[in-house]
Design an enzyme around this catalytic site. Structure first.
Site, mmCIF file in Angstrom:
data_model
loop_
_atom_site.group_PDB
_atom_site.id
_atom_site.type_symbol
_atom_site.label_atom_id
_atom_site.label_comp_id
_atom_site.label_asym_id
_atom_site.label_seq_id
_atom_site.Cartn_x
_atom_site.Cartn_y
_atom_site.Cartn_z
ATOM 1 N N LEU A 262 0.847 -1.183 0.000
ATOM 2 C CA LEU A 262 0.000 0.000 0.000
ATOM 3 C C LEU A 262 0.882 1.232 0.000
ATOM 4 C CD1 LEU A 262 -2.832 -1.132 0.105
ATOM 5 C CD2 LEU A 262 -1.409 -2.419 1.647
ATOM 6 N N GLU A 263 0.609 2.124 -0.904
ATOM 7 C CA GLU A 263 1.414 3.316 -1.112
ATOM 8 C C GLU A 263 0.769 4.513 -0.421
ATOM 9 O OE1 GLU A 263 1.316 5.252 -5.136
ATOM 10 O OE2 GLU A 263 3.194 4.142 -5.299
ATOM 11 N N GLY A 264 1.574 5.359 0.195
ATOM 12 C CA GLY A 264 1.070 6.616 0.733
ATOM 13 C C GLY A 264 0.408 6.524 2.090
#
Length: 93
Positions: free
Chosen positions: A38-40
């Site tokens: 998961l990015e961010g």
């Protein structure tokens, strides 16, 4: 490995459409036997919710800041520099 864009992660706690989409992608990925990153992830609430949903790996400022390659190598290969928060491997949710 499936990566969920930060745009969906950013809004998942305040936007029902983003939350539903993230939950659906996670469920689909797990049913297909894929791992997720998961990015961010920038808030503790995001990290906590993603952990409950079974996410394995996250990236984002909550977990560490970007570092240059030299700092990363020194921190992880026993260089003379002490590891900084940014170089610490805390991406596991």
């Amino acid at each position: 490995m499936i990566k969920i864009d930060q745009g969906f992660i950013r809004g998942m706690l305040i936007n029902d459409n983003d939350r539903i989409l993230v939950e659906t992608i996670i469920a689909m990925a797990h049913k297909l036997g894929h791992r997720l990153v998961l990015e961010g992830v920038e808030e503790e609430g995001q990290r906590a919710r993603l952990s409950v949903l079974g996410c394995e790996v996250a990236q984002g400022y909550l977990l560490g800041r970007p570092v240059d390659p030299t700092t990363l190598l020194q921190a992880h290969l026993g260089g003379n520099s002490a590891p900084t928060d940014a170089a610490s491997p805390r991406g596991v949710v």
